[in-house]
Design a protein around this motif. Structure first.
Motif, PDB file in Angstrom:
ATOM      1  N   THR A 195       0.779   6.199  -9.352  1.00 31.01           N
ATOM      2  CA  THR A 195      -0.305   6.195  -8.248  1.00 31.01           C
ATOM      3  C   THR A 195      -1.373   5.117  -8.894  1.00 31.01           C
ATOM      4  O   THR A 195      -1.908   5.425 -10.435  1.00 31.01           O
ATOM      5  CB  THR A 195      -0.992   7.604  -7.942  1.00 31.01           C
TER       6      THR A 195
ATOM      7  N   GLU B 156       0.839  -0.700  -0.549  1.00 35.90           N
ATOM      8  CA  GLU B 156      -0.205  -0.173   0.021  1.00 35.90           C
ATOM      9  C   GLU B 156       0.853   0.995  -0.196  1.00 35.90           C
ATOM     10  O   GLU B 156       0.494   2.277  -0.308  1.00 35.90           O
ATOM     11  CB  GLU B 156      -1.209  -0.092   1.310  1.00 35.90           C
TER      12      GLU B 156
ATOM     13  N   SER C 276      -4.231  -1.067 -12.055  1.00 33.67           N
ATOM     14  CA  SER C 276      -5.091   0.772 -11.960  1.00 33.67           C
ATOM     15  C   SER C 276      -3.959   2.269 -12.009  1.00 33.67           C
ATOM     16  O   SER C 276      -3.343   2.800 -12.649  1.00 33.67           O
ATOM     17  CB  SER C 276      -5.255   1.547 -10.849  1.00 33.67           C
TER      18      SER C 276
ATOM     19  N   ALA D  22      -5.691   3.655  -8.112  1.00 33.29           N
ATOM     20  CA  ALA D  22      -6.003   4.206  -7.439  1.00 33.29           C
ATOM     21  C   ALA D  22      -6.827   4.953  -5.995  1.00 33.29           C
ATOM     22  O   ALA D  22      -6.213   3.433  -4.784  1.00 33.29           O
ATOM     23  CB  ALA D  22      -7.608   3.601  -7.619  1.00 33.29           C
ATOM     24  N   GLY D  23      -6.867   5.462  -5.382  1.00 34.84           N
ATOM     25  CA  GLY D  23      -7.358   5.544  -4.104  1.00 34.84           C
ATOM     26  C   GLY D  23      -5.512   6.456  -3.346  1.00 34.84           C
ATOM     27  O   GLY D  23      -5.227   6.615  -2.291  1.00 34.84           O
ATOM     28  N   LEU D  24      -3.999   5.952  -4.106  1.00 35.08           N
ATOM     29  CA  LEU D  24      -3.496   5.971  -3.614  1.00 35.08           C
ATOM     30  C   LEU D  24      -2.160   7.115  -3.710  1.00 35.08           C
ATOM     31  O   LEU D  24      -2.041   8.371  -4.842  1.00 35.08           O
ATOM     32  CB  LEU D  24      -1.923   5.074  -3.678  1.00 35.08           C
ATOM     33  N   HIS D  25      -2.075   7.978  -2.802  1.00 40.48           N
ATOM     34  CA  HIS D  25      -1.488   9.438  -3.207  1.00 40.48           C
ATOM     35  C   HIS D  25      -0.265   9.085  -2.307  1.00 40.48           C
ATOM     36  O   HIS D  25       0.943   9.281  -1.879  1.00 40.48           O
ATOM     37  CB  HIS D  25      -2.439  10.076  -1.495  1.00 40.48           C
TER      38      HIS D  25
ATOM     39  N   ARG E 221       2.126   8.601   1.911  1.00 40.32           N
ATOM     40  CA  ARG E 221       0.485   7.867   3.033  1.00 40.32           C
ATOM     41  C   ARG E 221      -0.258   6.892   1.953  1.00 40.32           C
ATOM     42  O   ARG E 221      -0.498   7.291   0.892  1.00 40.32           O
ATOM     43  CB  ARG E 221       0.186   9.672   2.950  1.00 40.32           C
ATOM     44  N   ASP E 222      -0.666   6.437   2.694  1.00 40.90           N
ATOM     45  CA  ASP E 222      -1.703   5.666   1.609  1.00 40.90           C
ATOM     46  C   ASP E 222      -3.161   5.888   1.534  1.00 40.90           C
ATOM     47  O   ASP E 222      -3.752   7.142   1.746  1.00 40.90           O
ATOM     48  CB  ASP E 222      -1.509   4.207   2.616  1.00 40.90           C
ATOM     49  N   LYS E 223      -4.228   5.069   0.832  1.00 44.09           N
ATOM     50  CA  LYS E 223      -5.129   5.968   0.076  1.00 44.09           C
ATOM     51  C   LYS E 223      -6.244   5.734   2.039  1.00 44.09           C
ATOM     52  O   LYS E 223      -7.367   6.632   1.483  1.00 44.09           O
ATOM     53  CB  LYS E 223      -6.454   4.186   0.084  1.00 44.09           C
ATOM     54  N   ASP E 224      -5.369   5.173   3.325  1.00 42.38           N
ATOM     55  CA  ASP E 224      -6.725   5.315   4.487  1.00 42.38           C
ATOM     56  C   ASP E 224      -5.571   6.890   5.279  1.00 42.38           C
ATOM     57  O   ASP E 224      -6.472   7.087   6.635  1.00 42.38           O
ATOM     58  CB  ASP E 224      -6.578   4.464   5.061  1.00 42.38           C
TER      59      ASP E 224
END
Length: 307
Positions: free
Chosen positions: A67, A13, A59, A69-72, A225-228
């Motif tokens: 990145t 992640e 993705s 999807a959802g990974l910043h 940072r991860d998606k959360d």
């Protein structure tokens, strides 16, 4: 296809594949990336080994689009990152390509001892007053009869920082052992303290670069940072890439007109060299340019990390 990390991979992640796993893995530099994907046997073999096989990131844009999807990458709140220091005077710390004690490490591993890894700083900088370094430890390929012993040694080092890592099994190591691939462990330190969420994979050993593979590269993002929004190993996102021996120079241009020529770092006697480019707050990359040993520009197959 080789799949990964002797059964004990890191936290995917936080890393969008240094090798961009699966079908979107490493491709030859060129104007038609699809052809490189179809020629799967010709990719750089920077893999992660995992008991469930190669991580598929559908993705991920081919060639390190940056990145999933959802990974910043952590641009917001990542602080102010200073550029990587050049060899001979890195920012706030030891040289890029230095050993654990800050002294220049040998560019070759004459004995190639599979139990004496060569460690190099492949990138470093300062963010929010803290010094970060990205390290690569190259463990020369072990003979098959000692491959499990080496895998356990690598796991012991990694698990001392992250006890959640599963110990590899001998059956798995024997199944995926490759006679021509060195083991590579990429990890970060912050103010001298090794961080969790490292990565493990492999690159071709000296003398095992397939014909026509000298102008290849692989790359991906190490997210802040991860998606959360959980913090990653470092408070700054990094573009991390490896290049075949025919690539001599990389030039990165940012949208404010500034230009960076990241240092290509050799780890031990590995034929592949690494670069690290940190994100810069408020900026984005507008172009990546690659040049071969003759100085001729080589198509970069649409590299778009940090754009």
């Amino acid at each position: 296809m080789t799949t990964g990390d002797n059964g004990a991979r890191g936290n995917g992640e936080m890393w969008v594949e240094l090798g961009l796993a699966g079908a979107a893995a490493e491709v030859r530099i060129g104007s038609v990336p699809v052809a490189g994907i179809e020629a799967g046997g010709r990719r750089i073999r920077r893999r992660r080994r995992t008991a469930v096989g190669a991580l598929a990131l559908a993705s991920v844009v081919v060639l390190g689009g940056g990145t999933a999807a959802g990974l910043h990458a952590g641009t917001a709140g990542a602080g102010t990152a200073q550029a990587i220091g050049p060899a001979g005077g890195g920012v706030g710390g030891s040289l890029v390509g230095a050993g654990d004690d800050g002294t220049p490490a040998s560019p070759s591993a004459a004995a190639r001892d599979p139990f004496a890894p060569v460690r190099m700083v492949i990138g470093q900088g300062v963010v929010d007053g803290k010094e970060w370094k990205l390290w690569e430890a190259l463990w020369p390929v072990a003979p098959k009869e000692r491959a499990y012993e080496q895998a356990v040694a690598v796991w012991q080092e990694r698990s001392a920082v992250d006890p959640s890592l599963d110990k590899p099994t001998e059956a798995y190591v024997q199944q995926y052992w490759q006679s021509g691939e060195d083991v590579v462990n990429t990890y970060a330190t912050l103010d001298g303290v090794r961080q969790k969420y490292d990565e493990q994979g492999s690159y071709p050993a000296p003398g095992h670069v397939a014909a026509g593979m000298g102008d290849t590269f692989s790359g991906g993002m190490m997210a802040a940072r991860d998606k959360d929004a959980r913090p990653g190993p470092l408070p700054v996102g990094l573009a991390v890439m490896a290049f075949g021996p025919d690539i001599a120079k990389v030039v990165v241009t940012w949208n404010d007109g500034s230009v960076v020529e990241p240092q290509l770092v050799t780890v031990g006697d590995s034929p592949y060299r690494r670069i690290v480019v940190p994100e810069q707050a408020g900026k984005r990359v507008v172009s990546w340019r690659f040049f071969d040993q003759s100085g001729a520009e080589v198509p970069n197959a649409g590299e778009s990390m940090l754009k």
